[in-house]
Design an enzyme around this catalytic site. Structure first.
Site, mmCIF file in Angstrom:
data_model
loop_
_atom_site.group_PDB
_atom_site.id
_atom_site.type_symbol
_atom_site.label_atom_id
_atom_site.label_comp_id
_atom_site.label_asym_id
_atom_site.label_seq_id
_atom_site.Cartn_x
_atom_site.Cartn_y
_atom_site.Cartn_z
ATOM 1 N N SER A 42 -3.049 -36.072 -40.186
ATOM 2 C CA SER A 42 -4.526 -36.395 -40.847
ATOM 3 C C SER A 42 -5.804 -35.599 -39.506
ATOM 4 O O SER A 42 -6.599 -35.807 -40.063
ATOM 5 C CB SER A 42 -4.606 -37.843 -40.532
ATOM 6 N N SER A 89 1.816 -32.570 -41.507
ATOM 7 C CA SER A 89 2.470 -33.878 -41.038
ATOM 8 C C SER A 89 4.030 -33.770 -40.136
ATOM 9 O O SER A 89 4.678 -33.508 -40.965
ATOM 10 C CB SER A 89 2.136 -34.766 -41.467
ATOM 11 N N HIS A 140 8.457 -37.073 -41.940
ATOM 12 C CA HIS A 140 8.144 -36.001 -42.722
ATOM 13 C C HIS A 140 9.273 -34.522 -42.231
ATOM 14 O O HIS A 140 10.065 -35.647 -42.006
ATOM 15 C CB HIS A 140 7.043 -35.530 -42.068
HETATM 16 C C1 LIG Z 1 -0.139 -36.344 -48.268
HETATM 17 C C2 LIG Z 1 -0.084 -36.709 -46.757
HETATM 18 N N1 LIG Z 1 -1.244 -35.965 -45.967
HETATM 19 C C3 LIG Z 1 -1.549 -36.313 -44.483
HETATM 20 C C4 LIG Z 1 -0.765 -38.053 -44.132
HETATM 21 C C5 LIG Z 1 -1.516 -37.680 -42.983
HETATM 22 O O1 LIG Z 1 -0.162 -37.337 -42.324
HETATM 23 P P1 LIG Z 1 0.376 -38.046 -40.692
HETATM 24 O O2 LIG Z 1 0.734 -39.060 -40.444
HETATM 25 O O3 LIG Z 1 0.457 -37.168 -39.478
HETATM 26 O O4 LIG Z 1 -1.750 -38.474 -39.750
HETATM 27 C C6 LIG Z 1 0.306 -37.608 -44.525
HETATM 28 C C7 LIG Z 1 0.538 -39.063 -43.971
HETATM 29 O O5 LIG Z 1 2.423 -39.393 -44.103
HETATM 30 C C8 LIG Z 1 0.239 -37.913 -45.921
HETATM 31 O O6 LIG Z 1 1.619 -37.602 -46.702
#
Ligand SMILES: Cc1ncc(COP(=O)(O)O)c(C=O)c1O
Length: 437
Positions: free
Chosen positions: A88, A215, A220
């Site tokens: 994010s 991420s 992931h």
């Molecule tokens: C496509 C996508 N973008 C962004 C994120 C955000 O990642 P994070 O959880 O590390 O903030 C996710 C989270 O799963 C995601 O699937």
């Protein structure tokens, strides 16, 4: 010092032993153990690296973060990698960087950014957080990505950028998207948070546009607990992204910067109206945040990166195994159909309950969950239907019918490397039991 090194090696050896005692066995009892949709896959190397870095007690991003940047950059084939504390944050850095006054033509409040209606929230949120206007396009049910045939209809004289995620690892049609952004001189951000190692026409996704993002949340491809990265091939964008991540400061001296820093002119900045020279470390050129990660996280990430090719191969093999088995459910389940130019590093196995099936999606997912097979939904479904977005300014192209279909009938199960044949066979069996009823 010799004693310290001996003690350290003994601690690390014990950490490895602890791993073998406590974490190495993952027994599976059908009907009792959960078949997770995702999870961290690690061995003693992640634990040893992390403890090693804790013993060094550097704590903030340092030598391990530097290694992580280099390794990830080499894997992706990109020049500039900036580790951050989440995917994010990576998206926030990327969009905010494109709003920088240091650019000749930055994004400005009110400018429009095209984004798929079926998005993860924090792919869309940085658009809103920067005062830009999301323009939602509908989806393509075959690959669960944005419907690229709608890009022209989404265009207006305020359109300045496209940002989208490669859904659950499936590459979107970058031939069409890139031709569109080139033709209209738009910025392009690829959210590759779910797609580490996926390729389009043989080239890593995330490397086609101005920024790519990653991420490292445990679901992931690689994990650092929390974490991520933003990356680019453009040095100017890299310098801006670093500043946005690091409080907005201009200094780019890096982790081990001596007193005078890498730039060599740390004490030669001038601030208009202030006599004398000003320390570059306190010289701010962006409205930034602090989105950095810590060195113990990066240490874990380094061990994960070493395993990434194997992780990807296992994800592909698990997907292929499930795909072959799920053919028998074709009357009820619509499986994804990636384009022939896509080489998918699968995040998960997405599917949609067919229209007209004699059951609803929630009946199937409830049954799967009750029988210990974990499921998840596809991002936010049609994000314009989520409560948080009811009071935001946006534009939608058409009726977003496919995004609604995905919200109504889509879900996914796991393919991550923690799933072995007994777990996959069990999962297939649970599907069979439900669908044969
Ligand atoms: C496509 C996508 N973008 C962004 C994120 C955000 O990642 P994070 O959880 O590390 O903030 C996710 C989270 O799963 C995601 O699937």
């Amino acid at each position: 010092m010799a004693n310290a090194e001996t003690l350290k090696q003994s601690i690390l050896a014990q950490v490895a032993e602890y791993y073998r005692l406590v974490h190495s066995e993952q027994p599976f009892t059908p009907g009792e153990s959960r078949v997770h949709y995702a999870g961290r896959v690690f061995d003693e190397r992640e634990m040893v690296n992390t403890v090693d870095s804790v013993l060094d007690f550097w704590l903030t991003a340092g030598p391990w973060a530097q290694q992580f940047e280099k390794k990830l950059g080499a894997f992706l084939g990109v020049r500039e990698v900036f580790p951050v504390n989440s995917g994010s944050s990576a998206n926030l850095v990327a969009v905010t960087a494109l709003c920088s006054q240091q650019l000749d033509n930055p994004l400005r409040p009110g400018d429009e950014v095209i984004v798929p209606a079926t998005s993860f929230p924090t792919t869309v949120n940085p658009i809103i957080q920067n005062g830009l206007v999301p323009v939602f396009v509908d989806m393509n049910a075959a690959d669960l990505n944005l419907d690229v045939t709608q890009l022209d209809a989404a265009l207006s004289d305020r359109t300045r950028a496209v940002i989208f995620a490669h859904t659950l690892g499936i590459p979107a049609d970058l031939d069409v998207i890139k031709a569109f952004t080139d033709k209209h001189d738009l910025y392009l951000i690829e959210d590759a948070c779910d797609a580490l190692g996926s390729k389009w026409n043989g080239k890593m996704v995330g490397t086609f546009g101005d920024f790519g993002t990653l991420s490292c949340y445990p679901a992931h491809h690689i994990t650092m607990g929390e974490g991520g990265a933003v990356y680019t091939n453009q040095p100017k964008l890299g310098k801006i992204a670093r500043a946005v991540r690091d409080w907005g400061r201009d200094c780019w001296c890096g982790y081990n910067s001596p007193v005078n820093g890498k730039c060599g002119i740390r004490f030669e900045r001038e601030v208009p109206g202030i006599p004398g020279f000003y320390d570059h470390k306190y010289f701010y050129t962006e409205i930034g945040y602090n989105l950095k990660l810590t060195d113990p996280q990066a240490a874990m990430g380094v061990a994960q990166l070493d395993k990434l090719p194997d992780f990807i191969a296992t994800r592909k093999a698990n997907y292929a195994y499930l795909h072959a088995a799920f053919q028998q459910f074709d009357d009820y389940l619509q499986l994804p159909e990636p384009d022939g130019r896509a080489d998918v590093s699968w995040f998960a196995f997405p599917m949609m309950v067919r229209e007209g099936a004699p059951f609803q999606r929630h009946e199937l997912t409830r049954y799967l969950e009750a029988n210990h097979v974990e499921t998840r939904l596809i991002f936010a479904g049609n994000i314009t239907r989520q409560p948080a977005y009811q009071h935001t300014t946006y534009r939608a192209v058409g009726d977003l019918r496919v995004a609604d279909d995905i919200m109504e009938r889509g879900f996914f199960v796991g393919v991550y490397p923690g799933l072995d044949r007994p777990r996959l066979d069990y999962m297939i069996d649970v599907f069979k039991k439900f669908l044969r009823r």
